[in-house]
Write a protein that holds these residues in place. Structure first.
Motif, PDB file in Angstrom:
ATOM      1  N   ALA A  20       0.834  -1.208   0.000  1.00  0.00           N
ATOM      2  CA  ALA A  20       0.000   0.000   0.000  1.00  0.00           C
ATOM      3  C   ALA A  20       0.866   1.253   0.000  1.00  0.00           C
ATOM      4  CB  ALA A  20      -0.936  -0.009   1.208  1.00  0.00           C
ATOM      5  N   PHE A  21       1.901   1.281   0.848  1.00  0.00           N
ATOM      6  CA  PHE A  21       2.808   2.430   0.876  1.00  0.00           C
ATOM      7  C   PHE A  21       3.485   2.598  -0.487  1.00  0.00           C
ATOM      8  CE2 PHE A  21       2.404   2.476   5.458  1.00  0.00           C
ATOM      9  CZ  PHE A  21       2.602   3.811   5.772  1.00  0.00           C
ATOM     10  N   ALA A  22       3.939   1.496  -1.077  1.00  0.00           N
ATOM     11  CA  ALA A  22       4.618   1.564  -2.379  1.00  0.00           C
ATOM     12  C   ALA A  22       3.680   2.107  -3.453  1.00  0.00           C
ATOM     13  CB  ALA A  22       5.144   0.179  -2.766  1.00  0.00           C
ATOM     14  N   LEU A  23       2.426   1.668  -3.449  1.00  0.00           N
ATOM     15  CA  LEU A  23       1.456   2.130  -4.441  1.00  0.00           C
ATOM     16  C   LEU A  23       1.184   3.627  -4.283  1.00  0.00           C
ATOM     17  CD1 LEU A  23      -0.636   1.635  -6.684  1.00  0.00           C
ATOM     18  CD2 LEU A  23      -2.284   1.125  -4.855  1.00  0.00           C
ATOM     19  N   VAL A  24       0.942   4.071  -3.070  1.00  0.00           N
ATOM     20  CA  VAL A  24       0.649   5.489  -2.846  1.00  0.00           C
ATOM     21  C   VAL A  24       1.852   6.345  -3.229  1.00  0.00           C
ATOM     22  CG1 VAL A  24       0.069   7.234  -1.109  1.00  0.00           C
ATOM     23  CG2 VAL A  24      -1.105   5.031  -1.089  1.00  0.00           C
ATOM     24  N   ARG A  25       3.047   5.895  -2.878  1.00  0.00           N
ATOM     25  CA  ARG A  25       4.240   6.665  -3.241  1.00  0.00           C
ATOM     26  C   ARG A  25       4.459   6.675  -4.760  1.00  0.00           C
ATOM     27  NH1 ARG A  25       6.870   4.740   2.086  1.00  0.00           N
ATOM     28  NH2 ARG A  25       6.510   6.602   3.346  1.00  0.00           N
ATOM     29  N   LYS A  26       4.197   5.558  -5.414  1.00  0.00           N
ATOM     30  CA  LYS A  26       4.369   5.484  -6.867  1.00  0.00           C
ATOM     31  C   LYS A  26       3.409   6.433  -7.580  1.00  0.00           C
ATOM     32  CE  LYS A  26       4.080   2.245 -10.728  1.00  0.00           C
ATOM     33  NZ  LYS A  26       3.774   0.865 -11.129  1.00  0.00           N
ATOM     34  N   ARG A  27       2.210   6.579  -7.053  1.00  0.00           N
ATOM     35  CA  ARG A  27       1.187   7.392  -7.709  1.00  0.00           C
ATOM     36  C   ARG A  27       0.996   8.745  -7.030  1.00  0.00           C
ATOM     37  NH1 ARG A  27      -3.592   3.590  -9.615  1.00  0.00           N
ATOM     38  NH2 ARG A  27      -3.897   5.371 -10.981  1.00  0.00           N
ATOM     39  N   ALA A  28       1.946   9.120  -6.173  1.00  0.00           N
ATOM     40  CA  ALA A  28       1.839  10.352  -5.389  1.00  0.00           C
ATOM     41  C   ALA A  28       1.623  11.576  -6.272  1.00  0.00           C
ATOM     42  CB  ALA A  28       3.074  10.531  -4.513  1.00  0.00           C
ATOM     43  N   GLY A  29       2.359  11.686  -7.355  1.00  0.00           N
ATOM     44  CA  GLY A  29       2.203  12.829  -8.254  1.00  0.00           C
ATOM     45  C   GLY A  29       0.807  12.890  -8.854  1.00  0.00           C
ATOM     46  N   GLU A  30       0.349  11.753  -9.329  1.00  0.00           N
ATOM     47  CA  GLU A  30      -0.985  11.662  -9.931  1.00  0.00           C
ATOM     48  C   GLU A  30      -2.069  11.998  -8.916  1.00  0.00           C
ATOM     49  OE1 GLU A  30      -3.835   8.040 -11.580  1.00  0.00           O
ATOM     50  OE2 GLU A  30      -1.678   7.722 -11.416  1.00  0.00           O
ATOM     51  N   TRP A  31      -1.894  11.520  -7.673  1.00  0.00           N
ATOM     52  CA  TRP A  31      -2.906  11.730  -6.628  1.00  0.00           C
ATOM     53  C   TRP A  31      -2.674  13.011  -5.831  1.00  0.00           C
ATOM     54  CZ3 TRP A  31      -2.714   6.022  -4.590  1.00  0.00           C
ATOM     55  CH2 TRP A  31      -3.347   5.183  -5.506  1.00  0.00           C
ATOM     56  N   LYS A  32      -1.625  13.755  -6.187  1.00  0.00           N
ATOM     57  CA  LYS A  32      -1.279  15.002  -5.499  1.00  0.00           C
ATOM     58  C   LYS A  32      -1.063  14.783  -4.004  1.00  0.00           C
ATOM     59  CE  LYS A  32      -3.621  17.934  -8.897  1.00  0.00           C
ATOM     60  NZ  LYS A  32      -3.315  17.106  -9.981  1.00  0.00           N
ATOM     61  N   VAL A  33      -0.234  13.772  -3.711  1.00  0.00           N
ATOM     62  CA  VAL A  33       0.105  13.393  -2.343  1.00  0.00           C
ATOM     63  C   VAL A  33       1.601  13.591  -2.156  1.00  0.00           C
ATOM     64  CG1 VAL A  33       0.243  11.437  -0.736  1.00  0.00           C
ATOM     65  CG2 VAL A  33      -1.752  11.690  -2.206  1.00  0.00           C
ATOM     66  N   ASP A  34       1.987  14.182  -1.039  1.00  0.00           N
ATOM     67  CA  ASP A  34       3.409  14.320  -0.725  1.00  0.00           C
ATOM     68  C   ASP A  34       3.912  12.960  -0.239  1.00  0.00           C
ATOM     69  OD1 ASP A  34       5.925  14.753   0.426  1.00  0.00           O
ATOM     70  OD2 ASP A  34       5.343  16.667   1.312  1.00  0.00           O
ATOM     71  N   PRO A  35       4.812  12.306  -0.973  1.00  0.00           N
ATOM     72  CA  PRO A  35       5.259  10.964  -0.588  1.00  0.00           C
ATOM     73  C   PRO A  35       6.015  10.939   0.741  1.00  0.00           C
ATOM     74  CG  PRO A  35       6.576  11.803  -2.400  1.00  0.00           C
ATOM     75  CD  PRO A  35       5.458  12.787  -2.186  1.00  0.00           C
ATOM     76  N   ASN A  36       6.442  12.107   1.225  1.00  0.00           N
ATOM     77  CA  ASN A  36       7.142  12.170   2.510  1.00  0.00           C
ATOM     78  C   ASN A  36       6.214  12.420   3.688  1.00  0.00           C
ATOM     79  OD1 ASN A  36       9.740  11.844   1.324  1.00  0.00           O
ATOM     80  ND2 ASN A  36       9.564  13.941   0.589  1.00  0.00           N
ATOM     81  N   ARG A  37       4.902  12.512   3.426  1.00  0.00           N
ATOM     82  CA  ARG A  37       3.950  12.757   4.510  1.00  0.00           C
ATOM     83  C   ARG A  37       2.848  11.704   4.538  1.00  0.00           C
ATOM     84  NH1 ARG A  37       2.148  18.880   4.444  1.00  0.00           N
ATOM     85  NH2 ARG A  37       2.356  18.701   2.199  1.00  0.00           N
ATOM     86  N   ILE A  38       3.191  10.485   4.167  1.00  0.00           N
ATOM     87  CA  ILE A  38       2.220   9.395   4.207  1.00  0.00           C
ATOM     88  C   ILE A  38       2.360   8.689   5.546  1.00  0.00           C
ATOM     89  CG2 ILE A  38       1.472   7.241   3.137  1.00  0.00           C
ATOM     90  CD1 ILE A  38       2.821   8.324   0.527  1.00  0.00           C
ATOM     91  N   GLY A 149       3.087  19.723  10.935  1.00  0.00           N
ATOM     92  CA  GLY A 149       3.168  20.191   9.554  1.00  0.00           C
ATOM     93  C   GLY A 149       2.663  19.208   8.518  1.00  0.00           C
ATOM     94  N   TYR A 150       1.991  18.151   8.925  1.00  0.00           N
ATOM     95  CA  TYR A 150       1.533  17.151   7.967  1.00  0.00           C
ATOM     96  C   TYR A 150       0.342  17.613   7.129  1.00  0.00           C
ATOM     97  CZ  TYR A 150       4.531  14.005  10.574  1.00  0.00           C
ATOM     98  OH  TYR A 150       5.604  13.422  11.177  1.00  0.00           O
ATOM     99  N   LEU A 151      -0.359  18.647   7.568  1.00  0.00           N
ATOM    100  CA  LEU A 151      -1.551  19.080   6.851  1.00  0.00           C
ATOM    101  C   LEU A 151      -1.331  20.326   5.996  1.00  0.00           C
ATOM    102  CD1 LEU A 151      -4.254  18.438   9.602  1.00  0.00           C
ATOM    103  CD2 LEU A 151      -3.466  16.923   7.772  1.00  0.00           C
ATOM    104  N   LYS A 152      -0.109  20.842   5.986  1.00  0.00           N
ATOM    105  CA  LYS A 152       0.198  22.008   5.145  1.00  0.00           C
ATOM    106  C   LYS A 152       0.209  21.610   3.691  1.00  0.00           C
ATOM    107  CE  LYS A 152       3.225  24.599   8.193  1.00  0.00           C
ATOM    108  NZ  LYS A 152       4.623  24.939   8.458  1.00  0.00           N
ATOM    109  N   ARG A 153      -0.283  22.512   2.879  1.00  0.00           N
ATOM    110  CA  ARG A 153      -0.203  22.280   1.431  1.00  0.00           C
ATOM    111  C   ARG A 153       1.224  22.468   0.977  1.00  0.00           C
ATOM    112  NH1 ARG A 153      -4.598  21.398  -1.670  1.00  0.00           N
ATOM    113  NH2 ARG A 153      -6.541  21.683  -0.580  1.00  0.00           N
ATOM    114  N   GLY A 154       1.680  21.611   0.056  1.00  0.00           N
ATOM    115  CA  GLY A 154       3.055  21.663  -0.423  1.00  0.00           C
ATOM    116  C   GLY A 154       3.272  22.670  -1.440  1.00  0.00           C
TER     117      GLY A 154
END
Length: 154
Positions: A20-38, A149-154
């Motif tokens: 699950a972590f690998a999938l979210v990090r792989k698609r972080a850009g597409e999902w607009k997720v900071d891979p360092n704040r999962i 700082g986990y909820l700040k927009r990047g």
């Protein structure tokens, strides 16, 4: 068995968490997720998996973790353990009257930990509003995440 031995029995579940972590990090850009704040939050048995995933020393590496009405027995803490948020009710029939060694172990390892021990709430207090202070656990969690700082927009 010891907490470390119990966690060793969760190998298939840890494998799923890693995927699950690998999938979210792989698609972080597409999902607009900071891979360092999962992060990872678990409730009861899910808290056991959250702790197992964290201490297994695998590549999942959550940025933060939450243990919500899960066991708090001491265990070996990784030197780079993420910040830990804990919420438990003192009247929890499963975990409320045992030691809080996990919190102490996190502090001894000089890792960030926030511990909320609510007077009442029983086990599963996060599932629906109750007339206890434990109902406010989520607001406390959001405040804690904001502080880190986990909820700040990047």
């Amino acid at each position: 068995p010891s907490p470390d031995a119990q966690l060793a029995g969760l190998t298939p579940q840890i494998t799923d968490a890693r995927a699950a972590f690998a999938l979210v990090r792989k698609r972080a850009g597409e999902w607009k997720v900071d891979p360092n704040r999962i992060g990872m939050v678990g409730f009861s048995a899910g808290a056991m998996l959250t702790m197992a995933t964290t201490v297994a020393g695998v590549d999942a590496k959550p940025a933060f973790i939450g243990n919500i009405y899960g066991p708090l027995s001491a265990m070996t803490i990784p030197a780079d353990a993420p910040p830990l948020f804990v919420a438990l009710a003192a009247d929890d029939p499963l975990f409320g009257n045992i030691d809080y060694g996990l919190v102490n172990a996190w502090r001894t390892a000089k890792r960030p930990v926030e511990f909320h021990l609510y007077e009442q709430g029983g086990h599963g207090f996060g599932m629906y509003p109750k007339e206890t202070t434990s109902t406010g656990w989520f607001d406390a969690f959001v405040s804690w995440m904001t502080m880190h700082g986990y909820l700040k927009r990047g």
